[in-house]
Design a protein around this motif. Structure first.
Motif, PDB file in Angstrom:
ATOM      1  N   ALA A 198      -5.972  -2.295   5.853  1.00 37.88           N
ATOM      2  CA  ALA A 198      -4.143  -2.878   6.386  1.00 37.88           C
ATOM      3  C   ALA A 198      -3.351  -4.361   5.283  1.00 37.88           C
ATOM      4  N   PHE A 199      -4.688  -4.961   4.770  1.00 41.26           N
ATOM      5  CA  PHE A 199      -4.074  -6.173   4.576  1.00 41.26           C
ATOM      6  C   PHE A 199      -3.536  -5.750   3.184  1.00 41.26           C
ATOM      7  N   ASP A 200      -4.152  -4.656   2.135  1.00 40.16           N
ATOM      8  CA  ASP A 200      -3.705  -4.140   0.936  1.00 40.16           C
ATOM      9  C   ASP A 200      -2.132  -3.159   1.402  1.00 40.16           C
ATOM     10  N   CYS A 201      -1.683  -2.873   1.804  1.00 38.60           N
ATOM     11  CA  CYS A 201      -0.964  -1.920   2.624  1.00 38.60           C
ATOM     12  C   CYS A 201      -0.014  -2.662   2.481  1.00 38.60           C
ATOM     13  N   LEU A 252       5.738  -5.678   0.998  1.00 38.39           N
ATOM     14  CA  LEU A 252       5.388  -6.649   0.623  1.00 38.39           C
ATOM     15  C   LEU A 252       5.985  -6.279  -0.349  1.00 38.39           C
ATOM     16  N   GLY A 253       5.819  -5.745  -2.048  1.00 33.42           N
ATOM     17  CA  GLY A 253       5.707  -5.857  -2.882  1.00 33.42           C
ATOM     18  C   GLY A 253       6.793  -5.149  -3.891  1.00 33.42           C
ATOM     19  N   SER A 254       6.934  -4.366  -3.169  1.00 36.08           N
ATOM     20  CA  SER A 254       7.758  -3.126  -3.119  1.00 36.08           C
ATOM     21  C   SER A 254       9.364  -3.003  -4.512  1.00 36.08           C
ATOM     22  N   LYS A 255       8.925  -2.493  -5.144  1.00 39.78           N
ATOM     23  CA  LYS A 255      10.141  -3.122  -6.091  1.00 39.78           C
ATOM     24  C   LYS A 255      10.934  -1.264  -6.123  1.00 39.78           C
ATOM     25  N   LEU A 278      10.625  -4.369   4.597  1.00 47.68           N
ATOM     26  CA  LEU A 278      10.343  -5.753   5.004  1.00 47.68           C
ATOM     27  C   LEU A 278      11.356  -6.430   4.250  1.00 47.68           C
ATOM     28  N   ASP A 279      12.050  -6.967   5.589  1.00 43.50           N
ATOM     29  CA  ASP A 279      13.343  -7.736   5.224  1.00 43.50           C
ATOM     30  C   ASP A 279      12.485  -9.235   5.426  1.00 43.50           C
ATOM     31  N   GLN A 280      12.228  -9.924   4.375  1.00 47.08           N
ATOM     32  CA  GLN A 280      11.594 -11.368   4.379  1.00 47.08           C
ATOM     33  C   GLN A 280      12.110 -12.437   4.309  1.00 47.08           C
ATOM     34  N   VAL A 282       1.388  -5.519  -6.530  1.00 49.71           N
ATOM     35  CA  VAL A 282       1.778  -6.326  -5.242  1.00 49.71           C
ATOM     36  C   VAL A 282       1.009  -7.850  -4.489  1.00 49.71           C
ATOM     37  N   GLY A 283       2.110  -7.914  -3.733  1.00 50.17           N
ATOM     38  CA  GLY A 283       2.289  -9.303  -3.216  1.00 50.17           C
ATOM     39  C   GLY A 283       3.342 -10.525  -3.632  1.00 50.17           C
TER      40      GLY A 283
END
Length: 585
Positions: free
Chosen positions: A159-162, A167-170, A175-177, A553-554
């Motif tokens: 789940a952390f990897d997902c 969160l890092g998707s371009k 997810l609004d951050q 990622v991340g």
């Protein structure tokens, strides 16, 4: 990627026993699931057309496959960080329980769906590790429900990897951050509701996202999440518009529904949605013209309106995740888990600073003059005391001890109301200045309640008025603690007088200036190894089965994040196009 036949849901999910049949649905009447395709068009068609029930074995691999299709796992980042924060996995759940429940601003919608107490503990740990590894995310209310849903079908490490990938998707926004981004996401639905559902903008839509994440039956919710993980936030807009359209149709012909409050009415309707999940999604995909470009236009305008209005985010709803490595200060008093508990009490500006020990009786002795010489110019500081009775307590002090020598002082006391006392063991509690508390009278505090710090050659004292909150003698191994009016605290030590085993002072430096940055970069590199080298801009691949450009990622996201332009890749379906190519899927 083939789908293996294993237990359907995680063991910490409260569900009927038949969902845990090791044989899985393959041997209970459902046909075997085909391998999950790598081609994005085929995968998108599969997800949009899939009618898998909540317990279907495919979803166990589907969500992870979708999230990780262009990235690689973060290695041992989750395990190593969790171990630093909570200790070894072999410790009991009570010992490892994280007292700081990271909400990322979502304090009113902490639904955990079907997670048991064990699953909820996994959720707390997962969110805490995310806060630790991603301190740049100061506001992300959707992170909590998405994390909770992922834990129904995978363990915390996957789940952390997902979540790191989302969160890092371009490619798509998931997810609004930041507070401004999220408020624009929430508010722009008003304009879309008028344009695509014919609803007047005066109606209240502030809870529209929770029509999906809280009100829809779980059977419908997991199908929506299938599509959301594949296509991003636009799915939430489409499904909410479909709910609104269905509700409005029912409301027009029902006087009882018209008399009901709109906000509560639509939520009640979503809870008892009269159509299947497949029909709901089909309706959502029929809104022609609702492209990412249109959504982004409204979103951008709403962001500008927020900034122009001067609105500010609620301070309490910020995430104070830690970029610092708290387990590397080599304290003789406090362990990383306890230090994390203390960290959540610090002012927001301290959240990204690295602590280091500037004084310790283990090496520097018990002289008060040595104490002053080694830490009096540090600002701010944390004073830690561990007694021979194994009690740990102390104070956060926002002014340097050198202020005691200032010629401008009119009394022997100095400091300000940002300072506070605290206890770590045998109980955890913060005692802030009484001037910040919710007192019934809310009148001005008296002089006796503003006695923050005092330092002389013979003593140092923190808190005053009818007692001293924390007092150390010139031989700082001896002291006492009393209730005082400055902090409204109870005595920090079970006995008034105590003898210390260790005393330490922590000071701070910017985490980005020194060694911590190198450690953080090393950790980030471990978590962001690309699958392939990104192709040069402007080039295309002739291979129809080729993967899209690899993401990392991340990677921290700024307050603005580029959405898809009007020119979508040739391998993607248009927003309003059905997988079959026909209008209105």
């Amino acid at each position: 990627m083939s789908v293996t036949t294993t237990a359907v849901l995680m063991p910490w999910v409260d569900a009927p026993k038949d969902l845990y049949d090791p044989a899985g649905p393959h041997e209970n009447g459902s046909p075997p699931s085909p391998p999950l395709p790598k081609d994005p068009v085929r995968l998108k068609k599969l997800v949009r057309k899939g009618q898998w029930p909540e317990e279907h074995i495919l979803r166990k691999e589907l969500w992870h496959h979708i999230c990780m299709r262009n990235v690689v796992a973060a290695g041992s980042v989750y395990k190593e960080t969790a171990k630093a924060l909570f200790g070894d996995e072999g410790q009991s759940s009570d010992e490892n329980a994280n007292p700081d429940y990271q909400t990322f601003g979502n304090e009113d919608h902490l639904t955990t769906y079907r997670l048991t107490a064990t699953g909820q503990d996994q959720l707390r740990r997962l969110l805490c590790v995310l806060a630790h590894t991603r301190p740049d995310i100061n506001y992300c209310p959707l992170l909590h429900p998405v994390a909770a849903l992922l834990l129904h079908y995978m363990d915390a490490e996957r789940a952390f990897d997902c979540l790191a990938a989302l969160l890092g998707s371009k490619r798509y926004k998931y997810l609004d951050q930041s507070w401004v981004e999220y408020e624009a996401f929430r508010g722009s639905f008003t304009k879309l509701a008028k344009k695509f559902a014919g609803m007047e903008p005066g109606l209240v839509y502030k809870d529209w996202i929770w029509w999906i994440l809280e009100d829809l039956p779980f059977t419908h919710l997991v199908r929506v999440i299938d599509a959301y993980l594949m296509e991003g936030l636009k799915i939430f807009y489409r499904v909410s518009l479909a709910i609104l359209q269905l509700f409005n149709k029912k409301r027009k012909g029902n006087k009882a529904a018209q008399s009901r409050d709109f906000a509560s009415g639509v939520r009640h309707f979503a809870q008892h949605i009269p159509v299947s999940a497949d029909v709901l999604l089909t309706m959502g995909f029929q809104f022609r013209g609702l492209s990412r470009t249109v959504i982004d236009t409204y979103h951008t305008k709403f962001k500008q309106n927020i900034r122009d209005s001067g609105m500010v985010p609620p301070v309490k709803n910020t995430n104070k995740g830690m970029a610092v490595v708290l387990n590397e200060i080599n304290s003789s008093i406090i362990n990383p888990k306890q230090l994390q508990s203390l960290w959540r009490w610090l002012p927001d500006r301290m959240a990204l600073k690295q602590p280091h020990i500037v004084f310790t009786t283990a090496e520097n002795g018990i002289s008060l003059s040595t104490f002053y010489n080694m830490c009096e110019d540090e600002e701010p500081t944390i004073l830690l005391v561990k007694t021979l009775d194994n009690e740990i307590f102390g104070a956060y002090l926002s002014c340097p001890w050198s202020t005691r020598n200032s010629a401008e002082l009119k009394t022997s006391y100095f400091g300000n109301g940002e300072s506070f006392l605290f206890s770590i063991t045998p109980w955890e509690q913060k005692f802030p200045w009484v001037g910040l508390s919710d007192r019934p009278d809310k009148g001005p505090v008296d002089t006796a309640s503003q006695l923050f710090m005092r330092g002389t050659r013979e003593l140092l004292s923190i808190g005053g008025g009818d007692g001293e909150g924390l007092h150390l003698e010139s031989d700082i191994s001896n002291g006492w603690s009393e209730a005082c009016r400055t902090y409204g605290n109870q005595p920090l030590s079970a006995k008034r007088n105590f003898q210390s085993e260790f005393i330490e002072v922590l000071a701070f430096h910017e985490a980005s200036n020194k060694e911590p940055e190198e450690r953080a970069d090393t950790q980030a590199d471990t978590a962001t190894k690309p699958v392939t080298t990104p192709e040069p801009e402007g080039e295309t691949t002739a291979d129809p089965e080729a993967e899209p450009v690899t993401e990392t990622v991340g990677e921290p996201q700024g307050e603005t994040q580029a959405e898809d332009s009007a020119q979508q890749p040739a391998t993607e379906l248009a927003d309003d196009q059905s997988p079959s190519g026909e209008s209105g899927e």
